[in-house]
Design a protein around this motif. Sequence first.
Motif, mmCIF file in Angstrom:
data_model
loop_
_atom_site.group_PDB
_atom_site.id
_atom_site.type_symbol
_atom_site.label_atom_id
_atom_site.label_comp_id
_atom_site.label_asym_id
_atom_site.label_seq_id
_atom_site.Cartn_x
_atom_site.Cartn_y
_atom_site.Cartn_z
ATOM 1 N N VAL A 129 26.240 3.075 71.911
ATOM 2 C CA VAL A 129 27.446 2.267 71.749
ATOM 3 C C VAL A 129 27.036 0.824 71.461
ATOM 4 O O VAL A 129 26.267 0.231 72.213
ATOM 5 N N VAL A 135 33.943 1.314 75.398
ATOM 6 C CA VAL A 135 34.259 2.735 75.455
ATOM 7 C C VAL A 135 35.534 2.885 76.275
ATOM 8 O O VAL A 135 35.668 2.273 77.332
ATOM 9 N N THR A 272 34.715 4.162 68.508
ATOM 10 C CA THR A 272 35.314 5.452 68.150
ATOM 11 C C THR A 272 34.288 6.468 67.695
ATOM 12 O O THR A 272 34.634 7.573 67.293
ATOM 13 N N GLY A 273 33.008 6.090 67.738
ATOM 14 C CA GLY A 273 31.961 7.012 67.308
ATOM 15 C C GLY A 273 31.563 8.000 68.395
ATOM 16 O O GLY A 273 32.166 8.051 69.482
ATOM 17 N N LYS A 274 30.535 8.753 68.114
ATOM 18 C CA LYS A 274 30.062 9.769 69.042
ATOM 19 C C LYS A 274 29.163 9.124 70.080
ATOM 20 O O LYS A 274 28.286 8.330 69.759
ATOM 21 N N ILE A 275 29.384 9.461 71.335
ATOM 22 C CA ILE A 275 28.606 8.902 72.434
ATOM 23 C C ILE A 275 27.458 9.845 72.777
ATOM 24 O O ILE A 275 27.663 11.043 72.982
ATOM 25 N N LYS A 276 26.263 9.308 72.815
ATOM 26 C CA LYS A 276 25.094 10.118 73.176
ATOM 27 C C LYS A 276 25.089 10.356 74.678
ATOM 28 O O LYS A 276 25.426 9.474 75.466
#
Length: 277
Positions: A129, A135, A272-276
């Motif tokens: 992030v 988030v 808004t992306g993918k969280i690892k």
Amino acid sequence: MVVRQHRRRGVAMVAAAVTAAGVVATSSGCSGSEGAAADDRPLGDPAAVLGAADVLAEAGSSKTRTSLVMATGGTRVTIRGEGGYDFRKRMGRLSVVLPQDPAGADEHRPIAELLAPSTLYMKNRGAGVPEDKWVMLDSTTLADGNLVTGGATDPLTAAELLRAAKGVVYVGEQELAGVRVSHYRGVTDIERAAKQAAPYAREALAAAARGFADDVVPFDAYLDEAGRLRKVRHQFSYPNQGRTVAVASTTLLYEFGVPVGVRLPPKDQIFTGKIKV
């Protein structure tokens, strides 16, 4: 929730904010002096525990310190937080500090958290992030209802849990941070608390009732002469990959009436992306 076998990294998802760290994973109110009594609630009355959340709303706001201690597989992890909470707006802010790495050096920056009804915002959480993004998590979709996800229990939700307290006994009177308090001990039930809580907390607590290993939660609560909750400690049990994670969450409240401003981030600052994980 995912437990990673790594010293000093206990539970990875009990803080989605703290997932990257490998840890489990809400205006000013009425002012008043720390020792002034706001009503005639007698010391040593167990019934005072049931109305702790209502008295906090009357108090308006306070500063808070939090501690979340997790134990699993011989590993013990402690996460600490500090900030303020507006009990009328049901909003607060915390700076959450993660454990040091095994070498003793700071591994993660403090995570900034904003607490709002049914929503948790986190910044500096890592895991891919960007540093300038927040988030946002819907507490009602979290398996624990955000009782432990952010590395701390929302102070007002911690008080809402006490609405379902039973078997409450008066332990005695003592001094806590220079304030005379009454110590009570008992158990609460998450599912019953979800039904009796204020509307804003019901869905999140209902989610927690489904996600925790045991609905019955032992607690210790400390109330001052005005009936204000000064400290509460809950002992949760959370299932994780066939194991039960013991989580002790402690919330300390002080300096009632202090101004607490919380400004939620605008949409363009929400990641808004993918969280690892």
